[in-house]
Design a protein around this motif. Structure first.
Motif, PDB file in Angstrom:
ATOM      1  N   PHE A 288       0.838  -1.201   0.000  1.00 51.31           N
ATOM      2  CA  PHE A 288       0.000   0.000   0.000  1.00 51.31           C
ATOM      3  C   PHE A 288       0.874   1.253   0.000  1.00 51.31           C
ATOM      4  O   PHE A 288       0.622   2.211  -0.752  1.00 51.31           O
ATOM      5  N   THR A 289       1.914   1.246   0.826  1.00 51.66           N
ATOM      6  CA  THR A 289       2.815   2.397   0.927  1.00 51.66           C
ATOM      7  C   THR A 289       3.580   2.628  -0.373  1.00 51.66           C
ATOM      8  O   THR A 289       3.668   3.763  -0.871  1.00 51.66           O
ATOM      9  N   ILE A 290       4.132   1.570  -0.926  1.00 58.26           N
ATOM     10  CA  ILE A 290       4.915   1.680  -2.162  1.00 58.26           C
ATOM     11  C   ILE A 290       4.057   2.190  -3.317  1.00 58.26           C
ATOM     12  O   ILE A 290       4.463   3.083  -4.071  1.00 58.26           O
ATOM     13  N   LYS A 291       2.849   1.633  -3.450  1.00 59.36           N
ATOM     14  CA  LYS A 291       1.965   2.077  -4.532  1.00 59.36           C
ATOM     15  C   LYS A 291       1.565   3.540  -4.349  1.00 59.36           C
ATOM     16  O   LYS A 291       1.501   4.308  -5.323  1.00 59.36           O
ATOM     17  N   GLY A 292       1.317   3.940  -3.100  1.00 59.90           N
ATOM     18  CA  GLY A 292       0.958   5.330  -2.839  1.00 59.90           C
ATOM     19  C   GLY A 292       2.092   6.286  -3.149  1.00 59.90           C
ATOM     20  O   GLY A 292       1.888   7.342  -3.770  1.00 59.90           O
ATOM     21  N   ILE A 356      -8.939  10.364  -2.294  1.00 56.60           N
ATOM     22  CA  ILE A 356      -8.223  11.552  -2.789  1.00 56.60           C
ATOM     23  C   ILE A 356      -6.989  11.125  -3.574  1.00 56.60           C
ATOM     24  O   ILE A 356      -6.696  11.662  -4.648  1.00 56.60           O
ATOM     25  N   ILE A 357      -6.261  10.137  -3.042  1.00 56.24           N
ATOM     26  CA  ILE A 357      -5.064   9.645  -3.738  1.00 56.24           C
ATOM     27  C   ILE A 357      -5.447   8.999  -5.072  1.00 56.24           C
ATOM     28  O   ILE A 357      -4.737   9.160  -6.073  1.00 56.24           O
ATOM     29  N   LEU A 358      -6.563   8.289  -5.097  1.00 52.40           N
ATOM     30  CA  LEU A 358      -7.021   7.680  -6.356  1.00 52.40           C
ATOM     31  C   LEU A 358      -7.326   8.754  -7.386  1.00 52.40           C
ATOM     32  O   LEU A 358      -7.037   8.572  -8.582  1.00 52.40           O
TER      33      LEU A 358
END
Length: 366
Positions: A288-292, A356-358
């Motif tokens: 999750f962190t890496i993709k974000g 929001i990130i999406l």
């Protein structure tokens, strides 16, 4: 157009996996609450499933459709509103005093923890502030000073509640955003020094914080008091072995383990799913962190990049602090395991933030 056609599907997948996994783990952990108090079980289950999970995904879909520049346009209004809302915890008749802390407000139709909203407002405003002064962020007047002035009222309100853990996560997230924005190492060092002085002061003024540290240093002391939770947590984690006892088979959640649906929920998961399961949870948070962060790196908009970094840091710092505390790596804290621990408001807001990130990922996809 479908929501999945332009957004980062890998990031969305990690959010879905964490949320669904969280519901399964919470369901098992809450059986301990059901065994002791059926009425409380119905209350926490309704809060988690309806407010947190179902309405949370509505919020995720909604925020993924709102252009992220909307948050920049109204960043100051959002920050001031959440700041004033959080200050309501000190107003008699509205703020709720629970075990010596004033962290909740009663609006008549709902009770909630406004600092959860303030965390989001703080991150949004810092992202807007740093992006506005991006060319001068290395100076004191347009970098360090605005950061300190923004953080000061937040520190006063949150630390007076008191909620040391929440402020620590906010300050850490803010520092990370400041660093990514281009802060000088000298200014980062000043912030680190201020943080160290703050920690020492808090330890001296608040005996329970010192107690956590002493328990961390020597868990064998006060085994029925300050050391009880960490000892029971390690017992639960150790008894899970390599493969775990199986879903729903935790015995520690039935009375021995404090807060089995709260900050001790990782121990319940480890007991039931063992080393394989608990490691998988950690790896899922890492994914999750890496993709974000990849979404942040791809973004050409400074505000979008900083906002993504801030949200990811806010979520992941709290989650890893919880896991590290349950493993005895750091002193105990009251920080929940986001996506998984009880807290419908927290889950709702986490899903809204990932939306929001999406939305940002729509613009940063190459």
């Amino acid at each position: 157009m479908s929501i999945t056609k332009k957004i980062d599907k890998g990031f969305l997948g990690s959010v879905l996996a964490l949320a669904i996994l969280g519901i399964f783990i919470f369901t098992s952990a809450s059986l301990g609450v059901l065994a002791r108090n059926e009425a409380k079980f119905l209350s926490v289950a309704t809060n988690q499933f309806f407010l947190g999970f179902l309405l949370g995904f509505v919020a995720l879909y909604t925020t993924s459709r709102i252009p992220y520049r909307f948050w920049k346009k109204y960043s100051l209004v959002i920050f001031l509103f959440t700041l004033l809302l959080t200050a309501l915890v000190f107003v008699p008749g509205i703020g709720i005093n629970f075990q010596g802390s004033k962290r909740w407000v009663d609006l008549g139709f709902v009770n909630f923890q406004p600092s959860e909203l303030l965390k989001v407002g703080y991150i949004i405003y810092l992202a807007a502030l740093f992006s506005k002064f991006k060319e001068k962020i290395g100076t004191f007047s347009f970098g360090l000073a605005p950061f300190l002035l923004t953080t000061l009222p937040v520190a006063v309100i949150i630390l007076l509640e008191p909620d040391t853990d929440t402020f620590f996560m906010m300050f850490l997230s803010g520092m990370t955003m400041y660093f990514v924005a281009g802060a000088k190492w000298r200014h980062i060092g000043i912030l680190a020094f201020i943080g160290l002085i703050g920690i020492i002061t808090i330890v001296m003024l608040r005996p329970y914080v010192l107690g956590r540290i002493m328990t961390f240093i020597d868990p064998s002391k006060d085994t029925l008091g300050a050391s009880y939770q960490i000892r029971q947590s390690l017992t639960a984690i150790g008894s899970g072995g390599f493969m775990g006892k199986g879903f729903g088979q935790s015995t520690q959640k039935f009375g021995a383990l404090p807060e089995p649906i709260g900050d001790s929920i990782f121990a319940v998961a480890s007991e039931e799913f063992g080393f394989i399961g608990s490691t998988s949870i950690i790896m899922l948070f890492l994914f999750f962190t890496i993709k974000g962060l990849r979404i942040a790196i791809k973004s050409e908009d400074v505000f979008a990049r900083l906002l993504t970094v801030g949200i990811i840091m806010l979520i992941i710092s709290g989650s890893f602090i919880n896991i590290a505390a349950m493993l005895g790596i750091i002193p105990l804290s009251g920080t929940p395991l986001l996506f998984i621990s009880h807290g419908g408001t927290a889950l709702f807001l986490v899903l809204a933030q990932t939306g929001i990130i999406l939305n940002i990922s729509r613009k940063s996809a190459r």
